[in-house]
Enzyme design. Sequence first.
Site, PDB file in Angstrom:
ATOM      1  N   ASP D 233       2.001  -2.714  -2.340  1.00  0.00           N
ATOM      2  CA  ASP D 233       1.156  -2.658  -3.536  1.00  0.00           C
ATOM      3  C   ASP D 233       0.795  -1.226  -3.931  1.00  0.00           C
ATOM      4  OD1 ASP D 233       1.209  -5.412  -3.607  1.00  0.00           O
ATOM      5  OD2 ASP D 233      -0.629  -5.617  -2.449  1.00  0.00           O
ATOM      6  N   ASP D 234       1.675  -0.300  -3.590  1.00  0.00           N
ATOM      7  CA  ASP D 234       1.362   1.101  -3.828  1.00  0.00           C
ATOM      8  C   ASP D 234       2.406   1.766  -4.729  1.00  0.00           C
ATOM      9  OD1 ASP D 234      -0.404   3.357  -3.014  1.00  0.00           O
ATOM     10  OD2 ASP D 234       1.517   4.181  -2.337  1.00  0.00           O
TER      11      ASP D 234
END
Lengths: 289, 289, 289, 289
Positions: D233-234
């Site tokens: 999620d980065d």
Amino acid sequence: MPMSDQPLTLVALLHGPDQRGLVARAAGWIFERGGNILHADQHRDEDEGVFFQRIEWVPPAGAKPAAEEKAFLAYAREELRMNAVVTDSARRPRLVLFVSKAEHCFHDIVLRWRAGEFPCEIVGVVSNHRDLAAAARGYELKFFHLPVSATTKAQAEVRQLALLRRLGADVVVLARYMQVLSGDFLAAFGKPVINIHHSFLPAFAGGRPYHQAHERGVKLIGATAHYATAVLDDGPIIHQDVTRVTHRHSVEDLIHKGRDLEKLVLAQALRWHLENRVLVFGRKTVVFD
Amino acid sequence: MPMSDQPLTLVALLHGPDQRGLVARAAGWIFERGGNILHADQHRDEDEGVFFQRIEWVPPAGAKPAAEEKAFLAYAREELRMNAVVTDSARRPRLVLFVSKAEHCFHDIVLRWRAGEFPCEIVGVVSNHRDLAAAARGYELKFFHLPVSATTKAQAEVRQLALLRRLGADVVVLARYMQVLSGDFLAAFGKPVINIHHSFLPAFAGGRPYHQAHERGVKLIGATAHYATAVLDDGPIIHQDVTRVTHRHSVEDLIHKGRDLEKLVLAQALRWHLENRVLVFGRKTVVFD
Amino acid sequence: MPMSDQPLTLVALLHGPDQRGLVARAAGWIFERGGNILHADQHRDEDEGVFFQRIEWVPPAGAKPAAEEKAFLAYAREELRMNAVVTDSARRPRLVLFVSKAEHCFHDIVLRWRAGEFPCEIVGVVSNHRDLAAAARGYELKFFHLPVSATTKAQAEVRQLALLRRLGADVVVLARYMQVLSGDFLAAFGKPVINIHHSFLPAFAGGRPYHQAHERGVKLIGATAHYATAVLDDGPIIHQDVTRVTHRHSVEDLIHKGRDLEKLVLAQALRWHLENRVLVFGRKTVVFD
Amino acid sequence: MPMSDQPLTLVALLHGPDQRGLVARAAGWIFERGGNILHADQHRDEDEGVFFQRIEWVPPAGAKPAAEEKAFLAYAREELRMNAVVTDSARRPRLVLFVSKAEHCFHDIVLRWRAGEFPCEIVGVVSNHRDLAAAARGYELKFFHLPVSATTKAQAEVRQLALLRRLGADVVVLARYMQVLSGDFLAAFGKPVINIHHSFLPAFAGGRPYHQAHERGVKLIGATAHYATAVLDDGPIIHQDVTRVTHRHSVEDLIHKGRDLEKLVLAQALRWHLENRVLVFGRKTVVFD
């Protein structure tokens, strides 16, 4: 008033019949002269075959901005056969605010201007009422009270025009000014007049738009910033926005909620105008944001 | 189709002349009978002096829903002197979809329905074209092809009405159905017909709204879900939304961007309708969301 | 300052363990005493089994508001076993603004207050800098300069608390006040402190949120109004909003665009708070808008 | 599948150290060869001194697209010293959808694709569950069931990679695929993987983001489409949007409301990606929309 600390730039707005190579030729001319393009944006209207462009560039080191402007204008008009205007970022247009009694747009514009949001000089506040005189003077702005009545309107417009000339106005902003300016006035002034209408145009043109909206039971209310033209609420739209309302909202609530919309929409439209991002074409605008 | 796993509830929609004590009396009646109020929402139209209320409650343990409905209706009408309708959450209205060639709203509604978003039964798909026949049958929905032409319209409406009666329709959704239903049809059907119009009404009523919007140069396009009435695009608005467009968008782009708006606005309006959250009052709606 | 021309109303905020009949009983009590309920809104937290209610009513003709308040409070606490507060619309809370150097939220709140948007009295402006002294006095507001440094913070908080007591403050608004208030300060003050944080919390808590947002490359920036608690940027959220940004926006652009968000979000949160629409429950709020 | 009826165009995405004259030189090269620029957009990252450009042009009449691409690439890399990729509008990337049980993003993408919104070929649907097998086949798409468990994950990724190679995949879309892909997988695949995360990142990264949002009491929920990277999620964010929620919404309501967000955000991000509008730079994207 705050001055920008950016380097001086030139901005050209061009439009005219589309031809192959316009992007390359305009950019090439600037490059060969030693300028440096910061932004170049263009648009083709496929229906009309018209090309629009905005170019912003740093002129060559040592060049005189006025000379560069003139040279580019000559190139654009004679070689590219385009309509063109060029401005430089150091020139701050002279803006006159027209207001009536409502104060929200007036304060909003002046405070944003003082905070450096608008590259212009506010050279006067004109009103058909005295209500905002003290506030204007509190901001150290010149306030002119020019009353208008049904019978004196033509006469008042003559005085307004004379005042605009005297102030050297480049642009007028109608910040909830509650009189309609005549087509004659607009033609005689000959420069942009930006109005904020308190509805999502073309819905609810004319008077009392929040009353009209309440009557119809819409679920969104809007505001529209546009250039004033001889036909009321019909000029080219610069910016619009809406906000949600429900059956719970009275006309007074709509008026109240609408104020925030009006402030935001007018401020955004004015910023784009002052940054030379708006091209008018017929009844529409091209906004290079 | 998925069934809700919620306990059975009753929903009453009331409206009528405002009187002191309406909130307390309706709530008191339910409480004394042993019911438990889950939600109670009300609205006063100050201009018209009309009171609106939606109450949702769990009927007393062991009570028959039908008997409770009848008892509340009698109380509301005779004691409170209010217009009232009551429904129970187990009753699933029979919905008929009208479509033409455009498929986006059709798929959207059917897929949401299959995912359990809409408490209803879709009992048929009616179209003046055959384009969506296979898709409807792929969803195991009955598809009825009823062609309509300028000369056969009255006749086609007779067949549509007969079909709606045969299907036991409680509500019709016009999911981009491209024919105008006559006032006679609406009167004869006598039940709600929900339409999605592809503009921010009242702007751009009538045909080709995206073309009208493009012509005018608006900076937002919209969609409006409303109940159909005898006057085209003038019925009570249930829901509206807008999305931003620029000079870069062609009419085709507006049509394309508008599809998402149409789907979302129609789905939300239908959900509210099916949850008994919408009260029509004159030309407006009260939506207890 | 403008006073509302509405009739006096009472507003009660209740919360406590859910029980059958709460809606009916509270409404019934008011009705029997001769009051008239204008709005009643409630909420059940299903996870926690807690009931929340806001009721606004016109007390019986001839009744003394203070006596009605007391009677309702006694009923709510003793009979309904609910936590309750009651206020009347004539009572205007005393608000103290804390500011530093940024002026946008300061002007926005004061101008809205002068336009009648906020039912309160602004009884003082406290700042750790002198920048806004002249502006505050221009609005005829008392300005208090209380400098704060790392070494004098505890001492400054003692002076701030004494000042708040002397001014009879009911609520503090941190209008881009750039010092963190200690948990001890908040506990000693014991009344609501509303803060505006310039991000979409919980993203980018702490310092320089626009720099953090730019670094991460988000496509929306936000602002969050919340009650201050001992844990920084962790208090119950009252209101949030976002605006779109692109790769074109520098940190300075985010700061600039964020100002409008901060103004709108803080103003809305403060309005809801002052209209007694906000109930805090644990780390969350219930907002009866 | 629908094919575009537009004339063939070439699109170049360039980035590299900023130099004077880049706009003019790239445009000039195309012009001199006889091409016609339709769109040219550029961006300067002032902090890093990096220049980004997207140019779309019609190649000279009679020229072979492949030869033009090669020639432009050579010019961009050798003369301009820029990183560059060039694609032509006739080439349709091969897309593989990864899904689990949730069907909303799956149907949304496939229906949009069939309606001509996405210039690509969907060459397969891969899932760790069988739930969507029939739906995929109903759309005449190949469905591959590759189960994944904690102990078989590495092995499953080997099979997934082999399948992607066999299908000639150019891009993978994780349409609510509920397994984390390892950094090794992403490195071995070496092509873009687009994920939709159901929160406004960086808030609520990781599992159960709607539960986290509900717990925190936020007033807006969001969705984020991003390129998958080795850090969960980065990855670089392509698109984000939010929608308003209140205390009334349960976790289930957030999940339900979030579906519309997820569909819209993923579809927009995918469209931009397929139109070659997205440049990744470090942890951020430049989106030429």
